[in-house]
Motif scaffolding. Sequence first.
Motif, PDB file in Angstrom:
ATOM      1  N   ARG A   7       2.035 -73.494  34.530  1.00 61.48           N
ATOM      2  CA  ARG A   7       1.722 -72.516  35.472  1.00 61.48           C
ATOM      3  C   ARG A   7       2.000 -71.014  34.926  1.00 61.48           C
ATOM      4  N   PHE A   8       2.903 -70.824  34.047  1.00 63.94           N
ATOM      5  CA  PHE A   8       3.467 -69.729  33.455  1.00 63.94           C
ATOM      6  C   PHE A   8       3.514 -69.687  31.893  1.00 63.94           C
ATOM      7  N   HIS A   9       3.275 -68.815  31.366  1.00 60.97           N
ATOM      8  CA  HIS A   9       3.285 -68.469  30.026  1.00 60.97           C
ATOM      9  C   HIS A   9       4.696 -67.491  29.770  1.00 60.97           C
ATOM     10  N   ILE A  10       5.499 -67.946  28.752  1.00 62.41           N
ATOM     11  CA  ILE A  10       6.560 -67.057  28.409  1.00 62.41           C
ATOM     12  C   ILE A  10       6.404 -66.617  27.012  1.00 62.41           C
ATOM     13  N   ASP A  11       6.579 -65.286  26.782  1.00 63.95           N
ATOM     14  CA  ASP A  11       6.475 -64.631  25.514  1.00 63.95           C
ATOM     15  C   ASP A  11       7.982 -64.095  25.206  1.00 63.95           C
ATOM     16  N   ALA A  23      16.435 -59.002  22.524  1.00 63.92           N
ATOM     17  CA  ALA A  23      15.637 -60.146  23.398  1.00 63.92           C
ATOM     18  C   ALA A  23      15.242 -59.438  24.358  1.00 63.92           C
ATOM     19  N   HIS A  24      13.963 -59.830  25.003  1.00 64.15           N
ATOM     20  CA  HIS A  24      13.207 -59.312  26.030  1.00 64.15           C
ATOM     21  C   HIS A  24      12.187 -60.613  26.254  1.00 64.15           C
ATOM     22  N   VAL A  25      11.441 -60.416  27.389  1.00 67.35           N
ATOM     23  CA  VAL A  25      10.918 -61.565  27.886  1.00 67.35           C
ATOM     24  C   VAL A  25       9.642 -61.279  28.500  1.00 67.35           C
ATOM     25  N   ARG A  26       8.272 -61.369  28.387  1.00 65.59           N
ATOM     26  CA  ARG A  26       7.133 -61.251  29.163  1.00 65.59           C
ATOM     27  C   ARG A  26       6.741 -62.641  29.932  1.00 65.59           C
ATOM     28  N   ILE A  27       6.520 -62.608  31.105  1.00 67.21           N
ATOM     29  CA  ILE A  27       6.137 -63.870  31.914  1.00 67.21           C
ATOM     30  C   ILE A  27       5.027 -63.544  32.397  1.00 67.21           C
ATOM     31  N   SER A  28       3.821 -64.433  32.126  1.00 68.66           N
ATOM     32  CA  SER A  28       2.566 -64.294  32.524  1.00 68.66           C
ATOM     33  C   SER A  28       2.018 -65.549  33.272  1.00 68.66           C
ATOM     34  N   ASP A  49      21.828 -60.626  15.997  1.00 72.15           N
ATOM     35  CA  ASP A  49      21.513 -60.383  14.523  1.00 72.15           C
ATOM     36  C   ASP A  49      20.221 -61.269  13.993  1.00 72.15           C
ATOM     37  N   ALA A  50      20.250 -62.291  14.536  1.00 69.95           N
ATOM     38  CA  ALA A  50      19.244 -63.345  14.095  1.00 69.95           C
ATOM     39  C   ALA A  50      18.110 -63.284  15.252  1.00 69.95           C
ATOM     40  N   ARG A  51      16.760 -63.546  14.639  1.00 68.60           N
ATOM     41  CA  ARG A  51      15.562 -63.332  15.461  1.00 68.60           C
ATOM     42  C   ARG A  51      15.555 -64.473  16.424  1.00 68.60           C
ATOM     43  N   GLU A  52      15.786 -65.788  15.991  1.00 71.64           N
ATOM     44  CA  GLU A  52      15.981 -66.862  16.638  1.00 71.64           C
ATOM     45  C   GLU A  52      16.863 -66.923  17.718  1.00 71.64           C
ATOM     46  N   ASP A  53      18.024 -66.493  17.440  1.00 67.78           N
ATOM     47  CA  ASP A  53      18.924 -66.243  18.624  1.00 67.78           C
ATOM     48  C   ASP A  53      18.337 -65.417  19.814  1.00 67.78           C
ATOM     49  N   ALA A  54      17.470 -64.448  19.278  1.00 67.45           N
ATOM     50  CA  ALA A  54      16.989 -63.678  20.414  1.00 67.45           C
ATOM     51  C   ALA A  54      15.832 -64.425  21.301  1.00 67.45           C
ATOM     52  N   ILE A  55      15.076 -65.017  20.551  1.00 61.17           N
ATOM     53  CA  ILE A  55      14.041 -65.799  21.016  1.00 61.17           C
ATOM     54  C   ILE A  55      14.771 -66.845  22.155  1.00 61.17           C
ATOM     55  N   ALA A  56      15.471 -67.588  21.520  1.00 62.55           N
ATOM     56  CA  ALA A  56      16.347 -68.591  22.333  1.00 62.55           C
ATOM     57  C   ALA A  56      16.931 -67.968  23.511  1.00 62.55           C
ATOM     58  N   TYR A  57      17.638 -66.806  23.508  1.00 60.24           N
ATOM     59  CA  TYR A  57      18.358 -66.372  24.755  1.00 60.24           C
ATOM     60  C   TYR A  57      17.011 -65.783  25.601  1.00 60.24           C
ATOM     61  N   ALA A  58      16.057 -65.298  25.161  1.00 59.37           N
ATOM     62  CA  ALA A  58      14.871 -64.733  26.197  1.00 59.37           C
ATOM     63  C   ALA A  58      14.356 -66.219  26.623  1.00 59.37           C
ATOM     64  N   GLU A  59      14.051 -67.189  26.081  1.00 61.62           N
ATOM     65  CA  GLU A  59      13.358 -68.560  26.676  1.00 61.62           C
ATOM     66  C   GLU A  59      14.282 -69.078  27.787  1.00 61.62           C
ATOM     67  N   TRP A  65      15.160 -67.533  35.417  1.00 61.43           N
ATOM     68  CA  TRP A  65      14.326 -66.472  36.430  1.00 61.43           C
ATOM     69  C   TRP A  65      13.412 -67.172  37.015  1.00 61.43           C
ATOM     70  N   LEU A  66      12.551 -67.880  36.352  1.00 58.22           N
ATOM     71  CA  LEU A  66      11.334 -68.880  37.083  1.00 58.22           C
ATOM     72  C   LEU A  66      12.004 -69.711  38.142  1.00 58.22           C
ATOM     73  N   ASP A  67      12.960 -70.452  37.626  1.00 57.69           N
ATOM     74  CA  ASP A  67      13.461 -71.354  38.650  1.00 57.69           C
ATOM     75  C   ASP A  67      14.089 -70.809  40.005  1.00 57.69           C
ATOM     76  N   ALA A  68      14.758 -69.424  39.630  1.00 52.12           N
ATOM     77  CA  ALA A  68      15.316 -69.017  40.815  1.00 52.12           C
ATOM     78  C   ALA A  68      14.272 -68.493  41.898  1.00 52.12           C
ATOM     79  N   ARG A  69      12.905 -68.217  41.218  1.00 52.89           N
ATOM     80  CA  ARG A  69      11.860 -67.513  42.033  1.00 52.89           C
ATOM     81  C   ARG A  69      10.919 -68.655  42.570  1.00 52.89           C
ATOM     82  N   PHE A  70      10.697 -69.538  41.920  1.00 51.84           N
ATOM     83  CA  PHE A  70       9.662 -70.486  41.974  1.00 51.84           C
ATOM     84  C   PHE A  70       9.880 -72.070  41.965  1.00 51.84           C
TER      85      PHE A  70
END
Length: 71
Positions: A7-11, A23-28, A49-59, A65-70
């Motif tokens: 139902r949702f796309h996480i960027d 780290a930041h996220v866009r949910i659509s 410091d690491a791109r992969e860490d920022a991605i994992a944290y945001a995901e 966030w989605l679980d809390a709302r939907f």
Amino acid sequence: MRSDPDRFHIDPTPRRADGEYMAHVRISTRRIDGSECEVHSSGDLAGFDAREDAIAYAENWAKRWLDARFG
């Protein structure tokens, strides 16, 4: 995640600022007509410091966030 994962796309693409990855996220989701609709944009969540860490944290943040709302 209890909510429908199709139902949702996480960027979680981080942005580079001041020598670190922010780290930041866009949910659509898709409307019935196929157009994209933004559900949430987080702003900066944390710096890494690491791109992969920022991605994992945001995901993980987005899934909670989605679980809390939907969930």
